[in-house]
Design an enzyme around this catalytic site. Structure first.
Site, short mmCIF file in Angstrom:
data_model
loop_
_atom_site.label_atom_id
_atom_site.label_comp_id
_atom_site.label_asym_id
_atom_site.label_seq_id
_atom_site.Cartn_x
_atom_site.Cartn_y
_atom_site.Cartn_z
CE LYS A 69 -3.69 -2.42 2.53
NZ LYS A 69 -4.57 -2.41 3.73
CE1 TYR A 98 -9.04 -3.17 0.91
CE2 TYR A 98 -8.38 -1.11 -0.10
CZ TYR A 98 -8.07 -2.24 0.63
OH TYR A 98 -6.78 -2.44 1.09
CG ASN A 121 -3.30 -2.86 7.14
OD1 ASN A 121 -3.20 -2.44 5.99
ND2 ASN A 121 -4.33 -3.56 7.56
CG HIS A 174 -4.93 -6.36 -0.39
ND1 HIS A 174 -6.12 -6.46 0.29
CD2 HIS A 174 -5.03 -7.20 -1.46
CE1 HIS A 174 -6.91 -7.31 -0.35
NE2 HIS A 174 -6.29 -7.77 -1.42
CD GLU A 228 -8.45 -9.04 -3.68
OE1 GLU A 228 -9.24 -8.63 -2.80
OE2 GLU A 228 -7.34 -9.55 -3.43
P1 DAT Z 1 -7.30 -7.35 5.45
O1 DAT Z 1 -6.55 -6.22 4.77
O2 DAT Z 1 -6.48 -7.97 6.54
O3 DAT Z 1 -7.85 -8.38 4.47
P2 DAT Z 1 -10.04 -6.40 5.73
O4 DAT Z 1 -10.31 -7.00 4.39
O5 DAT Z 1 -10.95 -6.75 6.85
O6 DAT Z 1 -8.54 -6.70 6.22
O7 DAT Z 1 -10.06 -4.81 5.60
C1 DAT Z 1 -9.43 -4.18 4.50
C2 DAT Z 1 -8.65 -3.00 4.98
O8 DAT Z 1 -9.54 -2.04 5.52
C3 DAT Z 1 -7.67 -3.31 6.10
O9 DAT Z 1 -6.43 -3.76 5.64
C4 DAT Z 1 -7.55 -1.98 6.78
C5 DAT Z 1 -8.93 -1.37 6.62
N1 DAT Z 1 -9.75 -1.61 7.81
C6 DAT Z 1 -10.34 -2.78 8.17
N2 DAT Z 1 -11.01 -2.65 9.31
C7 DAT Z 1 -10.85 -1.36 9.68
C8 DAT Z 1 -11.29 -0.58 10.78
N3 DAT Z 1 -12.05 -1.10 11.74
N4 DAT Z 1 -10.92 0.73 10.84
C9 DAT Z 1 -10.15 1.28 9.88
N5 DAT Z 1 -9.69 0.59 8.80
C10 DAT Z 1 -10.03 -0.70 8.72
MG MG Z 2 -9.35 -8.26 3.07
#
Ligand code: DAT
Ligand code: MG
Length: 152
Positions: A11, A51, A114, A117, A128
């Protein structure tokens, strides 16, 4: 375990912090095979599709804003069990809960920053990869050390 492909993206925060080589090297050293690699600044439509499952979540707007804010390094990695394997290398979504040794565990503190991805399953991986890459951008090749590896 069958060979499969997954989508991984460093990212904008990972790129800005100069972590590209560190992150990419972990996948290479693990033994996964790089079959697609490019740098791009995602368009808003691309980010919103990527997303899309999070469209109703309160953080969706900020997430799209962030991922479109600068260049990302998009990759496709191949290997036995690479979908779950990449997720294991990446670590938990919340970096403070990600185990030390994982990418997020070692390199991040903030869930909104974080650094990386990775596709979360076979259907997501297929979606994707198709979203981010044209078929001709993917390289099917066999690493020279492949004959040295154990039979699956
Ligand atoms: P991952 O990236 O581990 O697959 P995810 O698909 O649940 O996680 O969410 C996608 C991204 O969205 C994640 O990397 C960071 C952001 N995100 C997820 N939950 C969040 C939250 N509660 N507050 C802020 N950003 C969040
Ligand atoms: Mg995810």
């Amino acid at each position: 375990m069958a060979s499969e492909r997954t989508f991984v993206a460093i990212k904008p925060d990972g790129v800005q912090r100069g972590l590209v080589a560190n992150i990419l090297g972990r996948f290479e050293r693990k033994g996964f095979t790089l079959v697609g690699l490019k740098m791009l600044t995602p368009s808003r439509p691309l980010a919103e599709q990527h997303y899309g499952v999070h469209r109703q979540r309160p953080f969706f707007g900020g997430l799209v804003e962030f991922i479109t804010s600068g260049p990302v390094v998009a990759m496709v990695w191949e290997g036995d069990g690479v979908i779950a394997g990449a997720r294991a290398l990446i670590g938990a979504t919340k970096p403070l809960e990600a185990a030390p040794g994982t990418i997020r565990g070692d390199l991040a503190v903030d869930i909104g920053r974080n650094v990386i991805h990775g596709s979360d399953g076979p259907d997501t991986a297929q979606f994707e990869i198709g979203l981010w890459f044209q078929p001709e951008e993917l390289n099917s090749w066999t690493p020279a050390d492949h004959s040295w590896r154990a039979e699956a």
